[in-house]
Design a protein around this motif. Structure first.
Motif, mmCIF file in Angstrom:
data_model
loop_
_atom_site.group_PDB
_atom_site.id
_atom_site.type_symbol
_atom_site.label_atom_id
_atom_site.label_comp_id
_atom_site.label_asym_id
_atom_site.label_seq_id
_atom_site.Cartn_x
_atom_site.Cartn_y
_atom_site.Cartn_z
ATOM 1 N N ASN A 33 -6.336 5.343 45.054
ATOM 2 C CA ASN A 33 -6.494 4.506 46.245
ATOM 3 C C ASN A 33 -6.690 5.462 47.425
ATOM 4 O OD1 ASN A 33 -5.852 2.299 44.625
ATOM 5 N ND2 ASN A 33 -3.693 2.408 45.161
ATOM 6 N N VAL A 34 -7.537 5.085 48.356
ATOM 7 C CA VAL A 34 -7.890 5.983 49.461
ATOM 8 C C VAL A 34 -7.806 5.255 50.788
ATOM 9 C CG1 VAL A 34 -9.743 7.372 50.484
ATOM 10 C CG2 VAL A 34 -9.387 7.375 47.997
ATOM 11 N N GLY A 35 -7.304 5.958 51.779
ATOM 12 C CA GLY A 35 -7.219 5.395 53.123
ATOM 13 C C GLY A 35 -8.008 6.222 54.128
ATOM 14 N N TRP A 36 -8.425 5.558 55.202
ATOM 15 C CA TRP A 36 -9.017 6.236 56.354
ATOM 16 C C TRP A 36 -8.062 6.049 57.547
ATOM 17 C CZ3 TRP A 36 -13.146 9.396 56.703
ATOM 18 C CH2 TRP A 36 -14.094 9.359 55.687
ATOM 19 N N PHE A 37 -7.875 7.129 58.271
ATOM 20 C CA PHE A 37 -7.053 7.118 59.472
ATOM 21 C C PHE A 37 -7.841 7.771 60.596
ATOM 22 C CE2 PHE A 37 -2.831 5.918 57.903
ATOM 23 C CZ PHE A 37 -3.050 5.985 56.535
ATOM 24 N N ARG A 38 -7.344 7.601 61.815
ATOM 25 C CA ARG A 38 -7.965 8.286 62.939
ATOM 26 C C ARG A 38 -6.896 8.697 63.941
ATOM 27 N NH1 ARG A 38 -11.260 3.176 65.658
ATOM 28 N NH2 ARG A 38 -9.436 2.053 66.474
ATOM 29 N N PHE A 47 -3.822 3.940 61.199
ATOM 30 C CA PHE A 47 -4.520 3.422 60.027
ATOM 31 C C PHE A 47 -5.811 2.730 60.452
ATOM 32 C CE2 PHE A 47 -5.052 1.581 55.912
ATOM 33 C CZ PHE A 47 -5.426 0.257 56.090
ATOM 34 N N VAL A 48 -6.858 2.941 59.652
ATOM 35 C CA VAL A 48 -8.139 2.286 59.906
ATOM 36 C C VAL A 48 -8.492 1.332 58.770
ATOM 37 C CG1 VAL A 48 -10.620 2.623 60.231
ATOM 38 C CG2 VAL A 48 -8.986 4.221 61.275
ATOM 39 N N ALA A 49 -8.480 1.849 57.542
ATOM 40 C CA ALA A 49 -8.873 1.034 56.393
ATOM 41 C C ALA A 49 -8.397 1.710 55.117
ATOM 42 C CB ALA A 49 -10.394 0.852 56.343
ATOM 43 N N ALA A 50 -8.317 0.933 54.031
ATOM 44 C CA ALA A 50 -7.941 1.483 52.739
ATOM 45 C C ALA A 50 -8.614 0.681 51.643
ATOM 46 C CB ALA A 50 -6.428 1.477 52.556
ATOM 47 N N ILE A 51 -8.771 1.318 50.488
ATOM 48 C CA ILE A 51 -9.436 0.686 49.365
ATOM 49 C C ILE A 51 -8.748 1.105 48.082
ATOM 50 C CG2 ILE A 51 -11.133 2.562 49.144
ATOM 51 C CD1 ILE A 51 -13.230 0.388 48.456
ATOM 52 N N THR A 52 -8.594 0.149 47.161
ATOM 53 C CA THR A 52 -8.001 0.471 45.871
ATOM 54 C C THR A 52 -8.981 1.274 45.021
ATOM 55 O OG1 THR A 52 -8.720 -1.705 45.079
ATOM 56 C CG2 THR A 52 -6.441 -1.492 45.840
ATOM 57 N N TRP A 53 -8.469 1.877 43.955
ATOM 58 C CA TRP A 53 -9.299 2.788 43.176
ATOM 59 C C TRP A 53 -10.457 2.064 42.496
ATOM 60 C CZ3 TRP A 53 -9.969 2.830 37.801
ATOM 61 C CH2 TRP A 53 -9.135 1.964 37.080
ATOM 62 N N THR A 54 -10.289 0.782 42.219
ATOM 63 C CA THR A 54 -11.383 0.016 41.614
ATOM 64 C C THR A 54 -12.365 -0.499 42.656
ATOM 65 O OG1 THR A 54 -10.181 -2.056 41.810
ATOM 66 C CG2 THR A 54 -9.864 -0.780 39.770
ATOM 67 N N GLY A 55 -11.936 -0.460 43.920
ATOM 68 C CA GLY A 55 -12.754 -1.047 44.968
ATOM 69 C C GLY A 55 -12.543 -2.539 45.121
ATOM 70 N N TYR A 95 -9.867 10.862 59.437
ATOM 71 C CA TYR A 95 -9.375 11.534 58.239
ATOM 72 C C TYR A 95 -9.380 10.577 57.053
ATOM 73 C CZ TYR A 95 -7.221 14.715 61.661
ATOM 74 O OH TYR A 95 -6.987 15.596 62.691
ATOM 75 N N CYS A 96 -9.693 11.106 55.883
ATOM 76 C CA CYS A 96 -9.428 10.346 54.673
ATOM 77 C C CYS A 96 -8.181 10.926 54.016
ATOM 78 C CB CYS A 96 -10.609 10.342 53.704
ATOM 79 S SG CYS A 96 -11.089 11.931 53.025
ATOM 80 N N ALA A 97 -7.488 10.092 53.261
ATOM 81 C CA ALA A 97 -6.220 10.489 52.664
ATOM 82 C C ALA A 97 -6.029 9.762 51.342
ATOM 83 C CB ALA A 97 -5.076 10.172 53.617
ATOM 84 N N ALA A 98 -5.231 10.377 50.470
ATOM 85 C CA ALA A 98 -4.951 9.807 49.154
ATOM 86 C C ALA A 98 -3.634 10.393 48.626
ATOM 87 C CB ALA A 98 -6.109 10.127 48.196
ATOM 88 N N PRO A 105 0.909 6.644 57.422
ATOM 89 C CA PRO A 105 0.318 7.917 56.988
ATOM 90 C C PRO A 105 1.290 8.805 56.234
ATOM 91 C CG PRO A 105 0.674 7.913 59.361
ATOM 92 C CD PRO A 105 0.926 6.533 58.887
ATOM 93 N N ARG A 106 2.589 8.593 56.423
ATOM 94 C CA ARG A 106 3.580 9.423 55.726
ATOM 95 C C ARG A 106 3.587 9.183 54.228
ATOM 96 N NH1 ARG A 106 8.623 7.602 59.267
ATOM 97 N NH2 ARG A 106 7.564 5.624 58.800
ATOM 98 N N GLU A 107 2.986 8.100 53.786
ATOM 99 C CA GLU A 107 2.969 7.786 52.365
ATOM 100 C C GLU A 107 1.851 8.501 51.611
ATOM 101 O OE1 GLU A 107 6.322 5.918 52.670
ATOM 102 O OE2 GLU A 107 5.239 5.861 50.754
#
Length: 121
Positions: A33-38, A47-55, A95-98, A105-107
């Motif tokens: 799963n991936v998130g975008w932050f700014r 937090f901006v957005a996030a998506i599960t690994w399957t989409g 930033y992207c994060a996973a 963001p601490r997660e």
């Protein structure tokens, strides 16, 4: 260790569009799963957005709903953030994060170096 790298930032006029990309050097992003932050100067990372690994599930901050779209192409091992109708207040380092799907963001364990997005009025 997962090394993430963002690309696609730049300078754009208000109302314009940009597409950010996030990739992992190890080609393992497809499993996360991936998130975008700014983060804007003087402000906390948000937090901006996030998506599960399957989409299959996507989540957005209220401030970007209807303007930004998160997507992924697991064949290319890349996550995208399409940003339309950009506003000056969208100016930040993105930033992207996973791995993660939450707004805190601490997660998240792995972070890219960030890409600057500047929206001029």
């Amino acid at each position: 260790q997962v090394q993430l790298a963002e690309s696609g930032g730049g300078l754009v006029q208000a109302g314009g569009s940009l597409r950010l990309s996030c990739a992992a050097a190890e080609r393992t992003l497809r499993f996360y799963n991936v998130g975008w932050f700014r983060q804007a100067p003087g402000k906390e990372r948000e937090f901006v957005a996030a998506i599960t690994w399957t989409g299959g599930n996507r989540y957005y901050a209220d401030s970007v709903k209807g303007r930004f779209t998160i997507s992924r192409d697991n064949a290319k091992d890349t996550v995208y953030l399409q940003m339309n109708s950009l506003k000056p207040e969208d100016t930040a380092v993105y930033y992207c994060a996973a791995p993660g799907i939450v707004a805190d963001p601490r997660e998240y364990t792995y972070w890219g170096q960030g890409t600057q997005v500047t929206v001029s009025s």
